[in-house]
Design a protein around this motif. Sequence first.
Motif, mmCIF file in Angstrom:
data_model
loop_
_atom_site.group_PDB
_atom_site.id
_atom_site.type_symbol
_atom_site.label_atom_id
_atom_site.label_comp_id
_atom_site.label_asym_id
_atom_site.label_seq_id
_atom_site.Cartn_x
_atom_site.Cartn_y
_atom_site.Cartn_z
ATOM 1 N N LYS A 79 59.336 33.020 32.624
ATOM 2 C CA LYS A 79 58.567 32.848 31.382
ATOM 3 C C LYS A 79 57.154 32.357 31.691
ATOM 4 N N ASP A 80 56.277 32.566 30.725
ATOM 5 C CA ASP A 80 54.897 32.054 30.769
ATOM 6 C C ASP A 80 54.192 32.358 32.090
ATOM 7 N N VAL A 81 54.125 33.636 32.383
ATOM 8 C CA VAL A 81 53.438 34.053 33.622
ATOM 9 C C VAL A 81 51.934 34.111 33.349
ATOM 10 N N VAL A 82 51.160 33.529 34.260
ATOM 11 C CA VAL A 82 49.697 33.562 34.135
ATOM 12 C C VAL A 82 49.138 34.340 35.332
ATOM 13 N N ALA A 83 48.434 35.426 35.041
ATOM 14 C CA ALA A 83 47.827 36.222 36.113
ATOM 15 C C ALA A 83 46.314 36.043 36.056
ATOM 16 N N TYR A 84 45.698 35.887 37.207
ATOM 17 C CA TYR A 84 44.250 35.648 37.248
ATOM 18 C C TYR A 84 43.659 36.230 38.527
ATOM 19 N N VAL A 85 42.338 36.264 38.571
ATOM 20 C CA VAL A 85 41.637 36.874 39.706
ATOM 21 C C VAL A 85 40.934 35.795 40.513
ATOM 22 N N SER A 86 40.850 36.012 41.827
ATOM 23 C CA SER A 86 40.032 35.156 42.693
ATOM 24 C C SER A 86 39.033 36.043 43.408
ATOM 25 N N LEU A 87 37.842 35.533 43.597
ATOM 26 C CA LEU A 87 36.785 36.309 44.240
ATOM 27 C C LEU A 87 36.066 35.424 45.258
ATOM 28 N N VAL A 88 35.927 35.954 46.470
ATOM 29 C CA VAL A 88 35.259 35.193 47.539
ATOM 30 C C VAL A 88 34.093 36.020 48.069
ATOM 31 N N ASP A 89 32.927 35.383 48.159
ATOM 32 C CA ASP A 89 31.758 36.032 48.748
ATOM 33 C C ASP A 89 31.900 35.903 50.271
ATOM 34 N N SER B 6 38.159 43.459 34.224
ATOM 35 C CA SER B 6 36.914 44.197 34.362
ATOM 36 C C SER B 6 35.874 43.236 34.934
ATOM 37 N N LEU B 7 35.439 43.522 36.132
ATOM 38 C CA LEU B 7 34.484 42.615 36.780
ATOM 39 C C LEU B 7 33.061 43.159 36.612
ATOM 40 N N ARG B 8 32.162 42.323 36.113
ATOM 41 C CA ARG B 8 30.767 42.730 36.011
ATOM 42 C C ARG B 8 30.077 42.338 37.317
ATOM 43 N N LEU B 9 29.594 43.335 38.048
ATOM 44 C CA LEU B 9 28.973 43.071 39.344
ATOM 45 C C LEU B 9 27.570 42.523 39.106
ATOM 46 N N VAL B 10 27.346 41.302 39.561
ATOM 47 C CA VAL B 10 26.051 40.693 39.249
ATOM 48 C C VAL B 10 25.152 40.484 40.467
ATOM 49 N N LYS B 11 25.713 40.533 41.674
ATOM 50 C CA LYS B 11 24.888 40.228 42.845
ATOM 51 C C LYS B 11 25.346 41.054 44.024
ATOM 52 N N GLY B 12 24.392 41.632 44.728
ATOM 53 C CA GLY B 12 24.721 42.458 45.884
ATOM 54 C C GLY B 12 25.363 41.651 47.004
ATOM 55 N N GLY B 13 26.255 42.293 47.793
ATOM 56 C CA GLY B 13 26.898 41.609 48.918
ATOM 57 C C GLY B 13 28.303 42.116 49.144
ATOM 58 N N ASP B 14 28.986 41.490 50.098
ATOM 59 C CA ASP B 14 30.383 41.847 50.411
ATOM 60 C C ASP B 14 31.309 40.755 49.891
ATOM 61 N N TYR B 15 32.349 41.184 49.234
ATOM 62 C CA TYR B 15 33.281 40.237 48.617
ATOM 63 C C TYR B 15 34.718 40.629 48.927
ATOM 64 N N VAL B 16 35.615 39.685 48.709
ATOM 65 C CA VAL B 16 37.048 39.980 48.745
ATOM 66 C C VAL B 16 37.611 39.519 47.410
ATOM 67 N N VAL B 17 38.330 40.427 46.739
ATOM 68 C CA VAL B 17 38.890 40.080 45.437
ATOM 69 C C VAL B 17 40.411 40.236 45.502
ATOM 70 N N TYR B 18 41.120 39.368 44.851
ATOM 71 C CA TYR B 18 42.578 39.501 44.816
ATOM 72 C C TYR B 18 43.128 38.884 43.537
ATOM 73 N N ALA B 19 44.254 39.442 43.117
ATOM 74 C CA ALA B 19 44.910 38.955 41.897
ATOM 75 C C ALA B 19 45.969 37.930 42.267
ATOM 76 N N ASN B 20 46.208 37.012 41.381
ATOM 77 C CA ASN B 20 47.232 35.981 41.575
ATOM 78 C C ASN B 20 48.100 35.927 40.312
ATOM 79 N N ALA B 21 49.314 35.461 40.494
ATOM 80 C CA ALA B 21 50.183 35.249 39.321
ATOM 81 C C ALA B 21 51.068 34.051 39.589
ATOM 82 N N ILE B 22 51.283 33.273 38.567
ATOM 83 C CA ILE B 22 52.150 32.093 38.710
ATOM 84 C C ILE B 22 53.032 31.996 37.466
#
Lengths: 198, 278
Positions: free
Chosen positions: A81-91, A127-143
Amino acid sequence: MNIPKRITVLIAALAFAIFSVAGPAFAQSSVQGSSHALIATPGNSGTPLKLDTSKATLSGTAGQYVKLPARVTNTSNAPVKDVVAYVSLVDVTRGQQAPVDLEDWSAHRAVTIPALAPGQSKDVGWSLRLVKGGDYVVYANAIAGGSSRASVGQEIPLSVKAQKNLNPGGVLPVAIGVPIVAGAALFGPVALRQRRLD
Amino acid sequence: MSAAITHQRPASEATRDVTGRGAFLKDALLVAKKEVRESLFGVRGSMWAVVSALVLSLMSYLLLTDKELSLLDQSEMLYIVTSLSVGLGMVVTGILAGDSVAGERERSTLESILLSPIRLGSLLAGKVGAVIAGWLLIFAVSAPYILVVGAGSTVAFPALVYTFVLGTLCVGGFAALVVGMSSLARSGRGVTLGALAIFLGMAAPTLLGTVLQKSWFGTIYNALSPFAQARLSLDLVIVDKETLLMQLPHMAALAGFAALAVVFLAFAAKRISFEGGE
């Protein structure tokens, strides 16, 4: 002080100086290395949830939106129950390595799933709005509600191409024109009146 | 007649009482027209509009172009530009209104104005009207920035309308308050400084962090500050896309502030003197 003692003191002083300069940097790199190791391994052990992402890489130009779809699956035999999914982004751009505040990327909102039956999957996305040039790593999480361990999806490299735009939305003519027009419209009559008086 | 004697209504005014509200408005409009002409045809009044345009140019250009694209959402940028427009309006209002009556007193022109066949209420209403005209000029200068920053979004036009309505209530109340202060004070510079201090006090809640703004202290501070009310309402309209119904409490609070300021102005009008107070 005899010569061996002087050499010992000199070596100790040098070692102290080198450690004090290089130590913090070394410690930081070891912390970064360990955190990278944590990110690299999608963590599903100990959690009833599994996260899958259909995209292997993401790319775009600053100003664009990119979609990050993900599927949350309950792999246990009991409902969650009550699963929360979210995104993490690292430059991960060289020299700028840091976690990114997702509020600026319009992807800070979590997706909540009230309940997941055993084996049930639910598609989520951001939906991620790209605001700054560079290399990133993005991943989804759920708890899951009441759980202390989050399930981490696979790392997705995100490449953002910088875009230099000198006139976004036509702001340049307004930014230059309005003060000139206001100045001419307001100071013009003053100058004319002054000339008439002279 | 000593300089400290308060204003005596001219004999002709008694006969003009019968003409009622029409005459009051006509006289106020006459004073406002004269004041606006003096202000706009003088460098002092025009300068503020150009300075405001430069500030808005710098802010909107930086917001839209800094770091490839802004790190802010378009609605956030629009909210900043509209708030800035109201803030600039209040600063300019404070400066113009501070000098309105106390400046006349300093230049020794108040006595002749008070002895002219214009009733005191009309004179002060005209002064307030002229100061509000300064805000309307700032709003006219701000309009292209609001439209260009909000271009492509659904809230550009509502942002313009709400900036006008909320800004006029907020700036109008502030103008009445400062003209009232100017009527009582001896020095125009002192009133201007006081007005700027009041504005800073009103704008201070914006310096509080998000958590502190939601605490009882922040809530009370926001409720008491007309500028904070205007900003909260603009935030609700532009960022949260709320309807008019949600704006009514903020608009009512601003209307209440404006009404209290007019009451203070009426009180100050009764105590106006050639010499002024402290």
